[in-house]
Design an enzyme around this catalytic site. Structure first.
Site, PDB file in Angstrom:
ATOM      1  N   CYS A 167      52.124 -11.266  34.287  1.00 38.64           N
ATOM      2  CA  CYS A 167      50.489 -11.663  34.449  1.00 38.64           C
ATOM      3  C   CYS A 167      50.843 -13.151  35.069  1.00 38.64           C
ATOM      4  CB  CYS A 167      49.960 -11.599  33.290  1.00 38.64           C
ATOM      5  SG  CYS A 167      50.127 -10.250  32.560  1.00 38.64           S
ATOM      6  N   HIS A 307      43.930 -19.048  30.776  1.00 31.98           N
ATOM      7  CA  HIS A 307      44.646 -17.322  30.826  1.00 31.98           C
ATOM      8  C   HIS A 307      43.415 -16.707  30.006  1.00 31.98           C
ATOM      9  CE1 HIS A 307      47.409 -14.600  31.652  1.00 31.98           C
ATOM     10  NE2 HIS A 307      47.782 -14.533  30.411  1.00 31.98           N
ATOM     11  N   GLU A 318      47.205 -21.298  23.536  1.00 31.05           N
ATOM     12  CA  GLU A 318      46.701 -21.813  25.021  1.00 31.05           C
ATOM     13  C   GLU A 318      45.819 -23.056  24.487  1.00 31.05           C
ATOM     14  OE1 GLU A 318      44.495 -19.505  27.915  1.00 31.05           O
ATOM     15  OE2 GLU A 318      44.743 -21.077  29.363  1.00 31.05           O
ATOM     16  N   LYS A 339      38.144 -13.848  32.447  1.00 30.10           N
ATOM     17  CA  LYS A 339      38.769 -12.286  32.099  1.00 30.10           C
ATOM     18  C   LYS A 339      37.647 -11.597  31.147  1.00 30.10           C
ATOM     19  CE  LYS A 339      43.713 -12.980  32.387  1.00 30.10           C
ATOM     20  NZ  LYS A 339      43.950 -14.461  32.726  1.00 30.10           N
ATOM     21  N   HIS A 344      41.641  -8.083  32.314  1.00 33.40           N
ATOM     22  CA  HIS A 344      43.005  -8.663  32.768  1.00 33.40           C
ATOM     23  C   HIS A 344      43.585  -8.031  34.098  1.00 33.40           C
ATOM     24  CE1 HIS A 344      46.748 -11.055  32.906  1.00 33.40           C
ATOM     25  NE2 HIS A 344      46.973 -10.873  31.588  1.00 33.40           N
ATOM     26  N   PHE A 408      54.257 -12.028  30.255  1.00 32.36           N
ATOM     27  CA  PHE A 408      55.439 -11.608  29.526  1.00 32.36           C
ATOM     28  C   PHE A 408      56.673 -12.208  30.210  1.00 32.36           C
ATOM     29  CE2 PHE A 408      52.623  -7.745  28.078  1.00 32.36           C
ATOM     30  CZ  PHE A 408      52.080  -8.440  27.034  1.00 32.36           C
TER      31      PHE A 408
END
Lengths: 421, 81
Positions: A167, A307, A318, A339, A344, A408
């Protein structure tokens, strides 16, 4: 403004934008939708959805089949279709310039690649045998396929790249383009990200990780970054593309300039394959490196497009990383997660959110985070909740916006954009 | 058993589906590559679809000899369509 200005030959600017997202089929409709707080998340009506634990997703607002020629589309995976649509808009927006093709590059990312083609052709193989497998399968499923198709479209010959970091891929593609220009390999690079794998297998797989929201009774309310009721991210598809070049190159051809790609920071957590480092150390370093690369101070930062995927752990890690990276200056930053509206978009997320950062600085308007009803008390940031916010004039010029993307594998990418001039 | 006219018409439908070439442009004297702009991957699609439509086998070794639409029509007719 604390930045030491780079020369026009070393300054990299954005001169073209293109997008197709769950909120809109182009940049104008996407940006209007984001500012208006419009959700692109919908229930999945396909029969296969009924047996899945997650029965909604964020499909693109305009189907690529309605945009592309039929014969062209049938040889392209959906990731390639979306990338091509966004790239054509961006290239046209940049003025379809007649530039030296050996100095023109491409860096278009994807997180997963042509999964729909792989799975679809496997179905054909099992139903009809190996001879019916399409000869276009490999060029369609290879992860570099979207970059290659865009490279062919504009005859880019300085190098065509596909960063893959889950991502964080879309943001890494922007960083790669910046590095190509600064490293002297190209004058101009078409950068971005694309993703399209809404299919029962990837949905089941992300659901098996317990990564997705299961708010089936309220799809539009499912992506709720930093809200106490958040329960996972919303699977989406789409693409965004930016044309970047040196300020010198842009000025020489009389191009309009949206903003500056001022810096990039790339780090890795070294912590876990899928869990974020709870202290967000890698994310903190990425933001610090991006600011240093941009020659900017924390006090220059006016906005962060986070994010912010709406997962219980990731959103807090975050938030901590932002507070640590910026210190006291964090309180003066308008933070949002688009998002909440787009879902996402995996490997396209960093590209769509880079575009949103550029537009936010250009228009001095930050899109809202929707669905934020009860802010998690551990967040301790100024989140732009519910409605778009005007950025104060006294922070311009020289205002910086950050875009964070994490993937990831422990990949962290922070990008710094600056208003221009 | 299909005659040459039916084979040409069936082949034209396949070429149209695969490559978007107008049906009327698919004539016996047209070369797949040079005139109809069909690349090697799309030619594989045309061959597999033709095998299915006309109930024939067209081995890969024979495909390279099928330069024009006329070559393919003749081949399919002789292969027992």
């Amino acid at each position: 403004m604390s930045a030491t200005p780079r020369s026009d030959a070393q300054t990299v600017v954005i001169t073209g934008l293109g997008a197709t997202t769950p909120v809109g089929g182009d940049v104008a409709s996407t940006w209007d939708g984001l500012l208006a707080g419009r959700s692109g998340v919908r229930s999945l009506t396909e029969e296969w959805a009924s047996e899945l634990p997650v029965q909604f997703a964020a499909r693109v607002a305009v189907d690529p089949g309605d945009v592309l020629d039929r014969v062209e589309a049938r040889k392209l995976d959906r990731t390639q279709q979306l990338a091509l649509i966004a790239a054509r808009e961006a290239w046209s927006d940049a003025g379809s310039p007649d530039v030296d093709r050996e100095r023109l590059g491409v860096s278009i990312a994807t997180g997963i690649g042509g999964a729909l083609t792989l799975l679809g052709q496997w179905d054909i193989y099992r139903e009809s045998g190996p001879r019916r497998v399409s000869p276009h399968t490999i060029p369609m499923l290879m992860p570099n396929g979207p970059a290659a198709v865009v490279g062919l479209e504009i005859s880019a010959r300085a190098g065509v790249h596909t960063p893959v970091s889950a991502c964080a891929s879309g943001a890494e593609a922007v960083a790669q383009g910046l590095a190509m220009i600064r490293g002297g390999r190209a004058d101009m690079v078409v950068v971005g990200g694309t993703e399209a794998c809404i299919h029962p297998l990837p949905l089941a797989a992300f659901a098996a990780m317990r990564a997705l929201s299961k708010r089936n009774d309220d799809p539009a309310g499912a992506s709720r970054p930093w809200d106490t009721g958040r329960d996972g991210f919303v699977f989406g598809e789409g693409a965004a593309v930016l044309v970047i070049e040196t300020a010198e190159h842009a000025k020489a051809r009389g191009a309009k300039i949206y903003g500056e790609v001022a810096g990039a920071g790339i780090t890795a957590d070294g912590h876990h394959i899928a869990q974020p480092d709870p202290e967000g150390k890698g994310a903190t370093r990425a933001m610090r490196i991006a600011l240093a690369d941009a020659g900017a101070e924390p006090t220059d930062v006016v906005h962060i497009n986070a994010h912010g995927t709406s997962t219980p752990l990731g959103d807090l890690a975050e938030a901590l990383a932002i507070r640590t990276a910026l210190g006291d200056a964090a309180a003066q930053v308008a933070v949002t997660s688009t998002k909440s509206m787009t879902g996402h978009l995996l490997g396209a997320a960093g590209a769509v959110e880079s575009l949103a950062c550029v537009m936010a600085l250009h228009d001095q308007l930050v899109p809202p985070t929707i669905n934020l009803e009860n802010l998690d008390p551990e967040v301790q940031l100024d989140i732009v909740a519910g409605q778009a916010r005007k950025l104060a004039d006294d922070r311009f010029p020289g205002a910086v916006a950050l875009n964070n993307s994490f993937g990831f594998g422990g990949h962290n990418v922070a990008l710094a954009f600056r208003s221009y001039p | 058993m299909a005659d040459q006219k039916e084979i040409l018409s069936g082949l034209a439908e396949i070429v149209n589906e695969v490559a978007g070439v107008p049906v009327d442009s698919v004539q016996l004297d047209k070369a797949f590559t040079d005139d109809l702009d069909i690349d090697s991957l799309s030619m594989v699609e045309v061959v597999v679809a033709a095998e299915e439509k006309f109930g024939v086998k067209i081995p890969d070794d024979d495909v390279k000899d099928l330069r024009t639409v006329g070559d393919a029509v003749t081949y399919i007719a002789q292969a027992g369509a």
